[in-house]
Design an enzyme around this catalytic site. Structure first.
Site, PDB file in Angstrom:
ATOM      1  N   GLN A 259      -2.418   5.564   7.915  1.00  0.00           N
ATOM      2  CA  GLN A 259      -2.278   6.933   7.464  1.00  0.00           C
ATOM      3  C   GLN A 259      -3.309   7.826   8.156  1.00  0.00           C
ATOM      4  O   GLN A 259      -4.260   7.342   8.763  1.00  0.00           O
ATOM      5  CB  GLN A 259      -2.484   7.014   5.953  1.00  0.00           C
ATOM      6  CG  GLN A 259      -3.838   6.495   5.496  1.00  0.00           C
ATOM      7  CD  GLN A 259      -3.860   6.045   4.066  1.00  0.00           C
ATOM      8  OE1 GLN A 259      -3.066   6.482   3.242  1.00  0.00           O
ATOM      9  NE2 GLN A 259      -4.784   5.152   3.727  1.00  0.00           N
ATOM     10  N   ASP A 331      -7.469  -2.442  -1.872  1.00  0.00           N
ATOM     11  CA  ASP A 331      -6.891  -1.259  -1.246  1.00  0.00           C
ATOM     12  C   ASP A 331      -6.402  -1.639   0.143  1.00  0.00           C
ATOM     13  O   ASP A 331      -7.011  -2.469   0.821  1.00  0.00           O
ATOM     14  CB  ASP A 331      -7.910  -0.129  -1.149  1.00  0.00           C
ATOM     15  CG  ASP A 331      -7.263   1.194  -0.752  1.00  0.00           C
ATOM     16  OD1 ASP A 331      -6.857   1.945  -1.659  1.00  0.00           O
ATOM     17  OD2 ASP A 331      -7.170   1.465   0.456  1.00  0.00           O
ATOM     18  N   ASP A 363      -2.626  -5.399   1.023  1.00  0.00           N
ATOM     19  CA  ASP A 363      -1.517  -4.758   0.333  1.00  0.00           C
ATOM     20  C   ASP A 363      -1.486  -5.268  -1.099  1.00  0.00           C
ATOM     21  O   ASP A 363      -1.414  -6.484  -1.340  1.00  0.00           O
ATOM     22  CB  ASP A 363      -0.210  -5.085   1.044  1.00  0.00           C
ATOM     23  CG  ASP A 363       1.002  -4.620   0.266  1.00  0.00           C
ATOM     24  OD1 ASP A 363       1.127  -3.406   0.042  1.00  0.00           O
ATOM     25  OD2 ASP A 363       1.817  -5.481  -0.132  1.00  0.00           O
ATOM     26  N   ASP A 382      -4.289   2.903  -9.302  1.00  0.00           N
ATOM     27  CA  ASP A 382      -4.601   4.253  -8.808  1.00  0.00           C
ATOM     28  C   ASP A 382      -4.010   4.434  -7.417  1.00  0.00           C
ATOM     29  O   ASP A 382      -4.722   4.469  -6.419  1.00  0.00           O
ATOM     30  CB  ASP A 382      -6.123   4.441  -8.789  1.00  0.00           C
ATOM     31  CG  ASP A 382      -6.535   5.872  -8.465  1.00  0.00           C
ATOM     32  OD1 ASP A 382      -5.680   6.766  -8.545  1.00  0.00           O
ATOM     33  OD2 ASP A 382      -7.708   6.088  -8.121  1.00  0.00           O
TER      34      ASP A 382
END
Length: 521
Positions: A259, A331, A363, A382
């Site tokens: 990302q 994460d 993951d 989250d």
């Protein structure tokens, strides 16, 4: 055929010309696939491209391939000159595609028209390559029969598919992580131009007239200079365009393997964006974090699992609770975790370097299926909003079933579930999905100024829905107390619960819910 290599000068190099031309086929195929992957990547990062957008790009690209093959038929008599021209155009258009899409999105808020145009043009140019190359491979051959044509086509397809494999591996593993989208596309364009130059200089010079060779040389040099300037100035262009997307100065900008990560700061307000979506503002993140974490700690857990939350804020709140002895933080993105350990360490209290915290870059869905995902007293989920299929799987019945299996008897799970005001269908879909996994859920929501009305869920396997309460050992908080928590369970009449089918891996309904909710704001 016009310009066929039939003379003595054209016949001599046939032994090595054929393998070299096939190698050029592979290089061009690799570049063509990279250009398509550039479009798909930008669709995801700029507009959150989901299944629909991806399908349209792929289908449009394939349709354009067919159109290119038809459009080039009248030009096959000049195959050498046309092939070089196609490769030059492809190098320029493909090389500039990423920066054009990025700048148009930054300045105008949309890049849909540019995306459609780039898909069509690149697809047409790539589609023209195969007929041209087939013609070139058979140039100078007499008495070609069906078997010979079949062998030529087999060689061409093998080189084409091998090149596509090379491009498919180069984009995610080399170009994107090392060069980024803009430079990666430009570098691919330069490779495309280099392949065209080799073909023109060593293979097709006897098939091109003097004027055509001079024009090709000039065009190649001009295209190379253009892409070279882009490579040199890419950083400045990206900074200028990126800053237009954010109200505050950008202090960190990184394209990780997963990302785009952007950190902004103004007057003490630090904000984290992932793929353009705000993750928190330091001015009010405590409202969100306290509401997400402390209700799940009501039973004074010792082992806490945090899924997502790579900024370390959820782990910070869990460590403040006196009963917590261990936090496992899972994460996906190591780059976000590194940012949490460095630039965000003051904000998260150094939570990810605390000896009680075990940090795992993995993951979450895959990790939950392993043997280590057992024996937790509380789980905090989250995750970013499910506006892509990749994120939608983390809001599925299957995912929450795995989370439930990770809990000890009597354990609790809390989930950030989006906005019951901005995306009400997505919010209530998440509540229904949690219930479909065999967990009883209690929905609640609070006001976070940066986000607006924001919703959560507290759940446990079996039994009635858990009560919203705080532990007697809960540390002092800036926002949350028992009165606020009780009020959080009340929903206004225009946002009452909706019984909805769950979101699953097979039918990720929550993705469309989220995207349509934002569109309708």
């Amino acid at each position: 055929m016009s310009g066929a290599a039939t003379g003595r000068r054209g016949a001599a190099p046939l032994r090595w010309a054929r393998p070299l031309l096939l190698a050029a086929v592979g290089v061009c195929a690799a570049c063509g696939l990279v250009y398509e992957l550039v479009l798909l990547t930008l669709s995801a990062s700029l507009v959150g491209g989901g299944i629909t957008e991806t399908s349209l790009i792929v289908a449009g690209f394939v349709a354009a391939l067919g159109a290119g093959a038809l459009l080039v038929k009248p030009l096959l008599g000049h195959s050498a000159t046309v092939f070089v021209a196609v490769e030059i155009l492809l190098g320029v258009v493909g090389g500039l595609s990423a920066v054009t899409l990025y700048v148009s999105f930054s300045f105008y808020g949309t890049s849909a028209a540019v995306l459609v145009g780039a898909t069509a043009v690149i697809g047409i140019l790539v589609g023209a390559e195969v007929p041209l190359l087939m013609t070139l491979l058979q140039s100078g051959r007499s008495g070609i029969d069906a078997r010979t044509s079949g062998r030529v086509l087999a060689d061409l397809n093998a080189a084409d598919y091998a090149g596509a494999l090379l491009g498919g591996l180069a984009w995610p593993f080399v170009l994107l992580p090392l060069a980024g989208q803009v430079r990666g596309a430009a570098l691919t364009g330069m490779v495309n131009l280099a392949a065209a130059a080799v073909v023109a200089a060593f293979l097709l010079r006897e098939q091109m007239g003097v004027g055509a060779r001079r024009a090709a040389t000039a065009a190649l040099l001009a295209a190379a200079v253009l892409l070279g300037v882009l490579l040199v100035r890419a950083h400045d262009i990206e900074v200028t365009a990126r800053q237009r997307l954010y109200a505050d100065p950008v202090v960190v900008a990184e394209q990780s393997a997963y990302q785009q990560i952007v950190l902004t700061e103004r007057s003490g307000d630090v904000r984290l964006y992932l793929d353009g979506d705000l993750q928190f503002s330091s001015l009010d993140e405590y409202r969100y974090t306290e509401a997400l974490v402390h209700p799940v700690l009501a039973a004074d857990p010792e082992r806490v699992l945090v899924l997502g939350g790579g900024d370390g804020l959820a782990a910070r709140e869990a460590l403040r609770h006196p009963s917590v002895r261990e936090v496992v933080q899972v994460d996906l993105d190591p780059a976000v975790l590194d940012l949490a350990r460095t630039r965000l360490a003051e904000l998260n209290g150094g939570s990810l370097t605390d000896p009680r915290v075990q940090v795992i870059a993995a993951d979450a869905f895959t990790w939950l299926r392993g043997p280590a995902a057992r024996g937790f007293d509380a789980v905090v989920v989250d995750m970013p909003d499910p506006d892509t299929p990749a994120l939608g799987r983390l809001y599925s019945t299957e995912f929450y079933g795995l989370v439930g299996a990770a809990l000890n008897p009597g354990g609790l799970m809390s989930v950030q579930a989006g906005s019951p005001y901005s995306t009400p269908t997505a919010y209530w879909r998440t509540i229904s999905t949690i219930g479909s996994a065999g967990l009883a859920a209690t929905p609640y929501h609070v006001h976070v100024p940066s986000f607006g009305d924001w919703g959560f869920a507290l759940a446990r396997p079996g039994g009635p829905p858990p009560a919203l309460t705080l532990s007697g050992q809960a540390p002092p908080m800036r926002f949350l107390d028992e009165a606020v928590l009780q009020a959080a369970a009340v929903f206004p009449r225009d946002r009452l619960p909706q019984p909805l089918p769950p979101s699953t891996l097979d039918r990720p309904l929550v993705v469309d819910d989220t995207r349509h909710g934002y569109v309708g704001r």
